[in-house]
Design an enzyme around this catalytic site. Structure first.
Site: not given
Ligand code: PLP
Length: 405
Positions: A135, A219, A248
């Site tokens: 994700f 990520d 986050k």
């Molecule tokens: N990457 C990871 C690993 C995530 O957990 C999330 C959100 O849950 C995202 C990207 C996307 O972040 P955002 O919701 O701030 O766009």
């Protein structure tokens, strides 16, 4: 339906299910709803509120910077932006060559990472490797790197070139070649139910990407800012990536994201190649800098490691046939269930005053503030054990019912 439920049903876009409650305020590890009912928050806005709610450092930073300078555009530099960039480079070990691009969310940080991969790949390297169950966000570039078919299907065609491979070292060895621009991985797949990469994966990915001239992008949006008991998920494996994405927990509740580049990858963006009106504005960067400074000062990374081990132990102590395992690191924990009842467990927990999350039908995700101590963990254990027992009783009742039918 209550008035707020009617308002939500009428006015909010239909992209999410019914809202679980109307939350009106927070304090430390607690949330309060419109009836002033108190909830122990062990989700932290999905791994966001690192310092808990309304922490004095957060409140002071927002207030001070809002009264000083909130926004000025990226034609200008500001002291908080420079301070945060320097702090992120230091914490990530990005060295003198490192650079930081600021965004407003995780998805946007990954959009920047996607463009970084394209800039590195040029015409010769059209492939980007991501993992099954990954994700990375919901905007088009980040969605292209997200694996879940149901999220992607309505929005096809995706930006091209992304392939999803199984999360094993063997699969990466088999897939990578000199036409790969980048490999992007989460050290722990949070949305997939808090699933760790296999032991040694990041080290293997580092050597394979180096061998084939591809970027390794990690990520760290869910795993960064101390959540896993180290500053970043990749820190556990002692590797140096080419780029990491953050969001986050670095803002502790203020919307901000960042792409941190290391070494040669730091020269890929050139004037005009990317931008954001709000990204890196003084308000967001002052708050994130204060949040990270407090994580450092109060030794909250260490707290995440010790409290994480303690939390894992209390979950393992709970005598419930529903719990089959505990995954994750530090304060990013996934509880594996023996049946697809995570939604029911989350509902039972909310009923008892505990906020947790069903990452998928078989996994409960737990991501409290990095500030938690004995009191919160004890209360969690009582509430979580009772919630599991509630669901167990429901399951037993429905079995009896179907046996007698
Ligand atoms: N990457 C990871 C690993 C995530 O957990 C999330 C959100 O849950 C995202 C990207 C996307 O972040 P955002 O919701 O701030 O766009």
């Amino acid at each position: 339906m209550t008035v707020w439920q009617e308002d939500a049903a009428r006015d909010l876009v239909l992209n999410a299910g019914d809202r679980l409650a109307l939350i009106t305020r927070g304090e430390g590890s607690y949330l309060y709803d419109g009836d002033d009912r108190r909830y122990l928050d062990f989700l932290g806005g999905i791994a966001v509120t690192s310092l808990g709610h309304a922490h004095p450092v957060f409140v002071e930073a927002v207030s001070r910077q809002a009264a000083t300078l909130a926004h000025v555009s990226n034609y200008f530099a500001t002291p908080p932006q420079l301070a945060l960039a320097a702090r992120l480079k230091r914490l990530a070990g990005a060295g003198i060559d490192g650079r930081v691009f600021f965004s407003n969310s995780g998805a946007e940080a990954n959009e920047a990472a996607f463009k970084l991969a394209r800039l590195h790949g040029g015409d010769d390297r059209p492939r980007i490797l991501a993992l099954e169950n990954a994700f990375h966000g919901r905007t088009m570039g980040s969605l292209a790197m997200t694996a879940k078919a149901a999220m992607r299907a309505p929005f096809e065609p995706m930006p091209g070139g992304v392939e999803h491979i199984p999360g094993t070292i063997e699969a990466l060895e088999a897939a990578i070649d000199d036409r790969v621009a980048a490999v992007i991985v989460e050290p722990i797949q949070g949305e997939a139910g808090v699933v760790e990469l296999p032991e040694g994966y990041l080290a293997a990915a580092r050597s394979l990407t180096l061998k084939h001239g591809a970027l390794l992008i990690v990520d760290e949006i869910q795993t960064g800012a101390g959540r896993t008991g180290a500053w970043f998920g990749f820190s556990h494996e002692g590797i140096t990536p080419d780029a990491i994405t953050l969001a986050k927990g670095i803002g502790g509740g203020f919307p901000i994201g960042a792409l941190v580049t290391f070494g040669a990858a730091s020269s890929l963006f050139t004037p005009g190649s990317h931008g954001s009106t709000f990204g890196g504005n003084p308000l967001a960067t002052a708050v994130a800098d204060a949040v990270l400074a407090e994580i450092e000062r109060a030794r909250l990374v260490e707290n995440a490691a010790t409290r994480g081990a303690q939390l894992r132990a209390v979950i393992e102590e709970i005598d419930s046939p529903l719990v089959t395992g505990v995954r994750g690191k530090g304060l990013l924990i996934g509880v594996a269930l023996s049946a697809p009842v995570a939604g029911a467990v989350v509902a039972a927990a909310q009923e008892r005053g505990l906020i947790i999350n069903a990452a998928n039908p078989e996994s409960v995700r737990i991501a409290p503030a990095l500030t938690i101590g004995d009191a919160e963990i004890d209360e969690f254990q009582t509430l979580f054990a009772a919630s599991l027992a509630d669901v167990q009783a429901l399951l037993a009742a429905s079995e009896t019912e179907s046996a007698s039918a």
